[in-house]
Scaffold this active site. Structure first.
Site, mmCIF file in Angstrom:
data_model
loop_
_atom_site.group_PDB
_atom_site.id
_atom_site.type_symbol
_atom_site.label_atom_id
_atom_site.label_comp_id
_atom_site.label_asym_id
_atom_site.label_seq_id
_atom_site.Cartn_x
_atom_site.Cartn_y
_atom_site.Cartn_z
ATOM 1 N N LYS A 1 17.868 25.002 11.486
ATOM 2 C CA LYS A 1 18.896 25.081 12.531
ATOM 3 C C LYS A 1 18.863 23.831 13.395
ATOM 4 O O LYS A 1 18.016 23.688 14.274
ATOM 5 C CB LYS A 1 18.702 26.314 13.415
ATOM 6 N N GLU B 1 6.373 21.983 18.711
ATOM 7 C CA GLU B 1 6.314 20.547 19.055
ATOM 8 C C GLU B 1 7.178 20.370 20.295
ATOM 9 O O GLU B 1 8.411 20.395 20.199
ATOM 10 C CB GLU B 1 6.905 19.713 17.904
ATOM 11 N N CYS C 1 10.330 12.513 23.053
ATOM 12 C CA CYS C 1 9.232 13.347 23.538
ATOM 13 C C CYS C 1 7.981 12.541 23.817
ATOM 14 O O CYS C 1 7.237 12.837 24.732
ATOM 15 C CB CYS C 1 8.926 14.420 22.504
ATOM 16 N N GLU D 1 9.600 16.030 32.643
ATOM 17 C CA GLU D 1 10.355 15.172 31.729
ATOM 18 C C GLU D 1 11.696 14.842 32.359
ATOM 19 O O GLU D 1 12.383 15.754 32.832
ATOM 20 C CB GLU D 1 10.648 15.938 30.436
HETATM 21 P P1 NAD Z 1 15.926 22.758 23.518
HETATM 22 O O1 NAD Z 1 14.641 23.483 23.668
HETATM 23 O O2 NAD Z 1 17.014 22.996 24.465
HETATM 24 O O3 NAD Z 1 16.557 23.025 22.068
HETATM 25 C C1 NAD Z 1 15.816 22.807 20.877
HETATM 26 C C2 NAD Z 1 16.413 23.650 19.772
HETATM 27 O O4 NAD Z 1 16.203 25.025 20.074
HETATM 28 C C3 NAD Z 1 17.916 23.474 19.573
HETATM 29 O O5 NAD Z 1 18.213 23.524 18.199
HETATM 30 C C4 NAD Z 1 18.476 24.685 20.304
HETATM 31 O O6 NAD Z 1 19.758 25.076 19.863
HETATM 32 C C5 NAD Z 1 17.444 25.732 19.965
HETATM 33 N N1 NAD Z 1 17.409 26.895 20.850
HETATM 34 C C6 NAD Z 1 17.887 26.980 22.120
HETATM 35 N N2 NAD Z 1 17.633 28.207 22.616
HETATM 36 C C7 NAD Z 1 16.997 28.904 21.655
HETATM 37 C C8 NAD Z 1 16.466 30.224 21.572
HETATM 38 N N3 NAD Z 1 16.555 31.090 22.586
HETATM 39 N N4 NAD Z 1 15.848 30.603 20.433
HETATM 40 C C9 NAD Z 1 15.718 29.735 19.399
HETATM 41 N N5 NAD Z 1 16.216 28.478 19.408
HETATM 42 C C10 NAD Z 1 16.850 28.063 20.533
HETATM 43 O O7 NAD Z 1 15.523 21.210 23.497
HETATM 44 P P2 NAD Z 1 16.469 19.950 23.319
HETATM 45 O O8 NAD Z 1 17.202 19.699 24.594
HETATM 46 O O9 NAD Z 1 17.243 20.077 22.063
HETATM 47 O O10 NAD Z 1 15.374 18.811 23.064
HETATM 48 C C11 NAD Z 1 14.682 18.184 24.085
HETATM 49 C C12 NAD Z 1 13.248 18.669 24.135
HETATM 50 O O11 NAD Z 1 12.637 18.564 22.853
HETATM 51 C C13 NAD Z 1 12.417 17.808 25.057
HETATM 52 O O12 NAD Z 1 11.563 18.623 25.813
HETATM 53 C C14 NAD Z 1 11.629 16.954 24.080
HETATM 54 O O13 NAD Z 1 10.461 16.416 24.620
HETATM 55 C C15 NAD Z 1 11.395 17.897 22.963
HETATM 56 N N6 NAD Z 1 11.065 17.196 21.710
HETATM 57 C C16 NAD Z 1 9.778 17.276 21.212
HETATM 58 C C17 NAD Z 1 9.433 16.577 20.052
HETATM 59 C C18 NAD Z 1 8.035 16.632 19.484
HETATM 60 O O14 NAD Z 1 7.854 16.284 18.314
HETATM 61 N N7 NAD Z 1 7.019 17.040 20.229
HETATM 62 C C19 NAD Z 1 10.404 15.817 19.387
HETATM 63 C C20 NAD Z 1 11.698 15.777 19.914
HETATM 64 C C21 NAD Z 1 12.013 16.474 21.073
#
Ligand code: NAD
Length: 487
Positions: free
Chosen positions: A183, A257, A291, A392
Site C-alpha cells: 500500500k 521504520e 527520515c 521532525e
Molecule cells: P504516515 O505515517 O502519515 O503514512 C505512512 C503510510 O501509512 C501511508 O501509506 C499512509 O497512507 C498509511 N497510513 C495512514 N494511516 C494509517 C492507518 N491508520 N493504518 C495503516 N496505514 C496508515 O507517514 P508519511 O507522512 O507518509 O511519511 C512521513 C514519515 O515517515 C516521517 O515520520 C518519516 O520520518 C517516516 N519515514 C521513515 C523511514 C524509515 O525508513 N525509517 C523512511 C521514510 C519515511
C-alpha cells in the site's frame, strides 16, 4: 514562467493492481493528485477500500503456494529480470518520481539505483536461504532449523521515497518466498504502480505483488486482515501506534521504520568542508523530507561561528527549482498542507525561542510561487529542549546547536525520543569508536554517508524496530521452524 505540469503520458494506467487486473472503480474513493511543483491537479487516483484490500489479500494468498515452492534459482532469475527492467526504465521512472512527489530527477536517479541494487542484492539471497544444524544435549537428536517465508506480507510505505522504500520491503519479501500486498501513500502512488507493471513484465506471476494505493482506511483494513501474516510499515509515529492497535487483533507481527531527529556531530578536528557539505543535505535532500537526515547539527564550540557562516553560504547557493530539470538540487515539499505546517514551525521558532534565523525562513516566490517551495532554512543557537530540536519538521529546516565537550555532544545527541541515525565528523579514530558506541541509534556514519544494500538500517527508541537491508532485512521476512529428529 511557472513550472510545467508533467505530461499525462508519463503516468501508469489508472487503477489499483490486483493480480493482473487494473481496478479503476475502487470503493475507497479517489484522491486528486496535485503536482507539488506548481500546485496543479494531474489526475485522480483510485483508492482501495476494504473490498479491494480483501481482493488483493486473496490474490496474494492464491499466488503464495506457487511462488513459495518455485525453485529458488527461478525466483532469483525472475527478480534479476525485474531489476534489469528497473534499470532499463530508469529515465522514465525518475521523471515519474519527480512528478509524484516533487523529488528532483537528480535525486530520483539515486533512489532508482537503490531500487535496482536492492533487487539484485536480494535476488542473490533467494538461493542461499538455509537453516542450521544445532548440537543437542542432554537428549540426543538431530536438530535443524528451516527459514520459511511468513506467507502474505502487507507492506505500507510513505510518500517521501517510494522507489527506495518499495525495494527495501518487496525485494527481501520476494526473495524469501512471500507474496505481497503493497500500500503506497495516496499522495505518491505512481512509481509503485509502475513497478507493479514491470514485475508482471518480468514474468513474476500475477498476485505475487499487488499494489493498492489508499489512505488510512486502506492501511488499517490491511493491518487487521486475517489473511495477512506480517506487516512491514514505514511512516510516522502516530500511524505506527494505530498499526499496533490494528495488529493486536490477530497478533500479526509488525516491523516499524519510523522517523528521526538525527544528530550530526562536527568536531573541530574533522574535515569541516565535508561536514558542511553533508550538513546541508540535512535541509535540502528531498527538501528535508527524509527520515534519516541529520537535522540537528551539533558543532564544536571552537569552530561554531565559522561553521555557521559556511553553511549559510552553501545553503544560499542551492538550486531550488523545477524537479524535472537535471540541474535542480532541491524541489518543493509534498503539499500545500505540508508547506503551511513547515512555515508554522519556522514562525513559531522565531516567535517563541531565542534561536537565530541565519538564512531562509520564507516561501520561494517568482516562478516558484505556485508550487510548495520553501527556502532552505538555517537556525543557529537552537535549544535542544525546543520543539524545533525535538520534533521532525520534515521540511528544509536545519538546526545548529553548540557543544563544548565530547560528553556534552553525546548527552545532547541522546536527548531525543528518536534513535534512527547519527553522523560524526572527526579524524580521531579512538573518539569515533568511543562516541559511536555510546549513541542511542540504529546507524552511525563517520566522515560521510555511504549506502549499500548489504547493510542493516533501522532505528531504536521511537524510531521503530526491525531492520531493512542486509541479512537482517531478509530475516524480517522469514520465520524459523525447528525440527528435532530423535535418535
Ligand atoms: P504516515 O505515517 O502519515 O503514512 C505512512 C503510510 O501509512 C501511508 O501509506 C499512509 O497512507 C498509511 N497510513 C495512514 N494511516 C494509517 C492507518 N491508520 N493504518 C495503516 N496505514 C496508515 O507517514 P508519511 O507522512 O507518509 O511519511 C512521513 C514519515 O515517515 C516521517 O515520520 C518519516 O520520518 C517516516 N519515514 C521513515 C523511514 C524509515 O525508513 N525509517 C523512511 C521514510 C519515511
Amino acid at each position: 514562467m511557472s513550472i510545467e505540469t508533467p505530461s499525462p503520458e508519463l503516468f501508469p494506467a489508472a487503477g489499483l493492481l490486483i493480480g493482473e487486473r487494473r481496478v479503476a472503480d475502487a470503493t475507497g474513493g479517489v484522491h486528486r493528485h496535485v503536482y507539488p511543483g506548481n500546485g496543479e491537479a494531474t489526475l485522480d487516483v483510485a483508492m482501495a477500500g476494504a473490498a479491494e484490500i480483501d481482493a488483493a489479500v486473496q490474490a496474494a494468498r492464491h499466488a503464495l503456494p506457487g511462488w513459495k515452492r518455485l525453485s529458488p534459482d527461478k525466483r532469483r532469475d525472475l527478480i534479476l529480470k525485474f531489476a534489469d527492467l528497473l534499470q532499463a526504465n530508469g529515465p522514465a521512472l525518475c521523471q515519474l518520481a519527480a512528478a509524484e512527489n516533487g523529488m528532483p530527477v537528480s535525486k530520483a536517479a539515486g533512489h532508482q539505483w537503490i531500487a535496482v541494487d536492492n533487487f539484485r542484492y536480494y535476488a542473490g539471497w533467494a538461493d542461499k536461504i538455509g537453516g542450521e544444524v544445532i548440537p543437542t544435549w542432554p537428549a540426543q537428536g538431530l536438530d535443524y532449523t528451516l527459514r520459511e517465508p511468513y506467507g502474505v506480507v502487507g507492506i505500507i510505505i510513505s510518500w517521501n521515497a517510494p522507489m527506495a522504500l518499495f525495494s527495501g520491503g518487496v525485494a527481501p519479501a520476494l526473495a524469501a518466498g512471500n507474496t505481497v500486498v503493497l500500500k503506497p501513500s495516496e499522495l505518491a502512488p505512481f512509481t509503485s504502480l509502475r513497478f507493479g507493471e514491470l514485475l508482471l513484465e518480468a514474468g513474476i506471476p500475477p498476485g505475487v505483488v499487488n499494489i493498492v494505493p489508499g489512505g488510512p482506511a486502506a492501511g488499517s483494513a490491511l493491518v487487521s486482515h486475517t489473511g495477512v501474516d506480517k506487516i512491514h510499515f514505514t511512516g510516522g509515529g502516530a500511524t505506527a501506534r494505530a498499526i499496533l492497535d490494528g495488529a493486536r487483533h490477530n497478533l500479526t507481527p509488525v516491523a516499524l521504520e519510523l522517523g528521526g531527529k538525527s544528530a550530526r556531530i562536527v568536531f573541530a578536528d574533522g574535515d569541516i568542508e565535508a561536514a558542511v557539505r553533508d550538513a546541508i543535505t540535512g535541509a535540502t535532500s528531498i527538501a528535508g523530507q527524509g527520515c534519516l537526515l541529520g537535522t540537528r547539527v551539533l558543532v564544536d564550540d571552537a569552530i561554531y561561528e565559522d561553521f555557521i557562516a559556511r553553511c549559510k553560504a552553501e545553503l544560499e547557493k542551492v538550486a531550488l527549482g523545477d524537479p524535472a530539470k537535471a540541474a535542480t538540487q532541491m524541489g518543493p515539499v509534498i503539499s500545500a498542507a505540508a508547506s503551511q505546517r513547515i512555515m508554522g514551525v519556522i514562525e513559531q521558532t522565531q516567535r517563541e525561542t531565542s534561536a537565530r534565523l541565519v538564512t531562509g525562513g520564507k516561501r520561494a516566490g517568482g516562478a516558484l510561487a505556485n508550487g510548495y517551495f520553501i527556502e532552505p532554512t538555517l537556525f543557529a543557537d537552537v535549544d535542544n529542549r525546543s520543539s524545533l530540536a525535538q520534533n521532525e519538521v520534515f521540511g528544509p529546516v536545519l538546526s545548529i546547536l553548540r557543544f563544548r565537550s565530547d560528553e556534552e555532544a553525546v548527552q545532547i545527541a541522546n536527548d531525543s525520543l528518536y534513535g534512527l541515525a547519527a553522523y560524526l565528523h572527526t579524524h580521531d579514530v579512538r573518539r569515533a569508536h568511543r562516541i559511536a558506541a555510546r549513541l542511542e541509534v540504529g546507524n552511525v556514519w563517520v566522515n560521510g554517508t555511504g549506502f549499500s544494500p548489504s547493510i542493516p538500517f533501522g532505528g531504536v527508541k521511537q524510531s521503530g524496530f526491525g531492520r531493512t537491508g542486509g541479512l537482517p532485512g531478509l530475516e524480517e521476512f522469514t520465520k524459523i521452524k525447528n525440527i528435532w529428529i530423535a535418535n
